[in-house]
Enzyme design. Structure first.
Site, mmCIF file in Angstrom:
data_model
loop_
_atom_site.group_PDB
_atom_site.id
_atom_site.type_symbol
_atom_site.label_atom_id
_atom_site.label_comp_id
_atom_site.label_asym_id
_atom_site.label_seq_id
_atom_site.Cartn_x
_atom_site.Cartn_y
_atom_site.Cartn_z
ATOM 1 N N THR B 51 -9.037 -0.113 22.035
ATOM 2 C CA THR B 51 -9.545 -0.270 20.549
ATOM 3 C C THR B 51 -9.730 1.086 19.752
ATOM 4 O O THR B 51 -10.222 2.099 20.612
ATOM 5 C CB THR B 51 -10.824 -1.400 20.223
ATOM 6 N N GLU B 52 -10.029 1.062 18.470
ATOM 7 C CA GLU B 52 -9.984 2.281 17.901
ATOM 8 C C GLU B 52 -11.463 2.924 18.163
ATOM 9 O O GLU B 52 -11.549 4.160 17.667
ATOM 10 C CB GLU B 52 -10.110 2.225 16.236
ATOM 11 N N ALA B 53 -12.428 2.098 18.602
ATOM 12 C CA ALA B 53 -13.744 2.543 18.929
ATOM 13 C C ALA B 53 -13.747 3.465 19.954
ATOM 14 O O ALA B 53 -14.865 4.037 20.272
ATOM 15 C CB ALA B 53 -14.571 1.358 19.064
#
Lengths: 354, 278
Positions: B51-53
């Protein structure tokens, strides 16, 4: 230069009062999780005004600040439409009424601004594809300052760039810190450390203030060092209702309550009266929660243990002298070493030389 | 003879089948994460989910609530910050497939998740750009999920660039990796793909029980249709079993889920525990 020495442990009330001023650019440092909800609520209780809020993944944090009439401008990338399609959001209501201005970036371009600011640069290149997006083309209050274009001096390629952001204050909640302010955070890193490092002042709240020895043994978790932190608050459950790795899950039932309340402005304001204005501290908030819902819902979302494997940061020795008082390098006692220096004519009697 | 399935389950399965073993997958919120988990569990065990996190290489144990959800897993391989996820992984070309949601979509896979109806100041705000624009730009392929969204001739706001004006415009403009862009889109009614030359979206399969005329009526241009239509892939028992174990809440329509949730919430808010103070 903001004061970073001395005892920086204080209450949320004092920290917000001293370090958040009307008109400030405030970045909500947390990225979706562990959101510093108590600090946000305190900003509202203290009726701070005219803030420019930097938020990357706004949910109720941004909604509350707007409803609390604290906000003039929002720099965002994402804000949950908590009232759903029909209910809308406070952000939308206020923007439409012309009461706030909003500049929309993408996650990467927003983060890039903080990265540039943290590093002391005035701008930073972002990915070229954004130039085909309305995120690049459409400008709100930032106008020509939202993006720029430069030519790479080496490839000749046109590159979009964003200006550095250096907010006045970063509010952030983490798992632990020591009394000096070394703040440690783990979970999903997002843009948290960039938000802290870009900002002029940093207010850290943490679940637990721990001994410096603990921080020293896990330096890789430190996201902002002591010398950048102005205020440190010990605030267990400071991130509720959001989640925090190793501490607690998202309180979905509480979240649903906020969602339902935000179906209308009136509903949300009633919710805020009960949960923000009428409860002066997080302790009071938690007490009210237990009064209304019992302890079980909070217990049900408490994190179970899943510890990192310990790593050995150790080394062979930590003194030049061994356990028997002999020098490690050469086999001499302390007495023998000083005698050696004397015999070699290396020692100078400073007083006698005057 | 396979088990019966809900529309939601069929969508998840169709998306999951797009994931091949060893692919590096960027997951947006919602259906994609369940699909990603299903793929990894059943047919693509070496797929790498991220994920982009900055949660890189993880295996969800329960459905994530959002893209920064670290409570749904037990550890992960690589903790990276968001900035470096977009640069060292995405921009450098290491995202094989990105799975993203859609608010409005046009004929050439350009997407709007920002505002609908009017200007940014007057229109209805959607969630916002989030991570989408930069992932649609640099992932080798993007797969779109159109759950509540709509087809429009012209987007009210172009959040994430697909094939721009169609044809080779995306490749020609020099901003994107050649050959990148949306490759598939799924709605509760159909699977769509993009024509390799014109980049125009076309309907490939209908979900069982869905009428072609109904789907076409929701599209403001003459939607091209594959001839023959591809049969919708039948779910296997293993796939259905996995989804129902992993994410029962994703197996039913959102409305039905909300009804259950509201009921549960009213019990909670009604102070079921009142009197049993801690």
């Amino acid at each position: 230069m903001p004061e970073v020495t001395g005892n920086k442990i204080m209450t949320t009330k004092e920290a917000i009062s001293r370090f958040v001023n009307d008109g400030d650019h405030v970045v909500i440092g947390n990225y979706t999780v562990g959101t510093c909800y108590n600090q946000i609520m305190e900003i509202i209780r203290q009726r701070k005004k005219g803030l420019t809020i930097y938020s990357q993944s706004g949910v109720f944090d941004v909604e509350m600040l707007i409803a609390g009439d604290c906000v003039s401008r929002v720099v965002s990338t994402y804000c949950m439409r908590s009232g759903g399609r029909s209910g809308g959001s406070m952000l939308e209501r206020y923007q439409r009424a012309g009461k706030i201005e909003v500049e929309d970036y993408s996650n990467f371009t927003y983060n890039a601004r903080l990265t540039a600011g943290a590093q002391g640069y005035s701008f930073i290149p972002v990915l070229p594809g954004i130039m085909a997006s309305d995120v690049f083309k459409v400008r709100d209050f930032m106008g020509g300052q939202k993006f720029g274009v430069v030519k790479c001096p080496f490839t000749g390629r046109d590159l979009p760039v964003v200006p550095a952001a250096n907010p006045d204050v970063c509010i952030v909640h983490v798992q632990r810190a020591d009394k000096f302010g070394n703040a440690q955070y783990w979970g999903s890193l997002g843009s948290v450390s960039w938000a802290c490092l870009a900002s002029k002042r940093v207010i850290v709240s943490c679940e637990e203030i721990v001994d410096h020895e603990i921080i020293k043994s896990t330096p890789q978790f430190t996201i902002v060092p002591s010398f950048r932190v102005n205020a440190l608050i010990e605030e267990p459950q400071g991130g509720h209702p959001s989640e925090l790795s190793g501490c607690y899950n998202l309180d979905l039932l509480f979240w649903a309550m906020m969602d339902l309340a935000n179906q209308s402005e009136k509903g949300f304001r009633a919710w805020m009266q009960e949960w923000v204005y009428d409860l002066p501290t997080r302790a009071a908030y938690l007490e009210h929660y237990v009064e209304r819902f019992g302890k079980e819902p909070l217990d049900a979302i408490k994190a179970r243990p899943y510890y990192s494997a310990p790593v050995n940061y150790g080394s062979a020795f930590t003194s030049m002298w061994d356990e028997e008082g002999k020098m490690r390098l050469f086999d001499m006692t302390r007495e023998g070493f000083e005698k050696f220096m004397e015999e070699k004519g290396l020692l100078i009697d400073v007083e006698k030389s005057h | 003879m396979s088990k019966k399935a809900t529309k939601e389950e069929l969508m998840i399965i169709a998306v999951a089948r797009e994931i091949k073993d060893y692919e590096r997958i960027l997951l947006g919120v919602g259906l994609p994460t369940t699909a990603g988990s299903l793929a990894k569990a059943l047919h693509a065990p070496n797929a790498l989910l991220m994920t982009e996190a900055g949660i890189i290489d993880f295996k969800p144990l329960v459905p994530p609530n959002h893209i920064a959800d670290v409570m749904c897993i037990r550890g992960y391989s690589y903790a990276l910050d968001l900035f470096n996820t977009f640069t060292t992984i995405n921009y450098r070309g290491f995202v094989d497939k990105a799975f993203l949601g859609v608010g409005q979509v046009d004929k050439y896979g350009n997407i709007n998740t920002s505002f609908m109806g009017g200007t940014p100041k007057t229109g209805m705000r959607l969630t916002g750009a989030g991570g989408a624009p930069d992932f649609v730009s640099y992932a080798k392929e993007t797969i779109l999920t159109l759950k509540g969204g709509e087809f429009v001739e012209k987007l009210d706001y172009l959040t994430s660039p697909g094939y721009l004006g169609g044809g080779d415009e995306r490749d020609r403009c020099g901003l994107f990796p050649p050959g990148s862009g949306p490759s598939m889109m799924i709605s509760p009614e159909a699977i769509f793909r993009f024509d390799k030359k014109t980049k125009e979206v076309y309907l490939e399969s209908l979900l069982p029980g869905i009428d072609l005329t109904r789907v076409k009526s929701k599209v403001p241009w003459n939607l091209k249709v594959a001839n023959p239509l591809k049969p919708f892939p039948a779910p296997t028992d293993d796939e259905l079993d996995y989804i129902r174990t992993f994410a029962p809440q994703h197996c039913i329509p959102r409305q039905v889920l909300m009804e259950l949730a509201v009921k549960k919430f009213l019990e909670f808010a009604g102070g079921k525990h009142k009197g049993k103070s801690g």
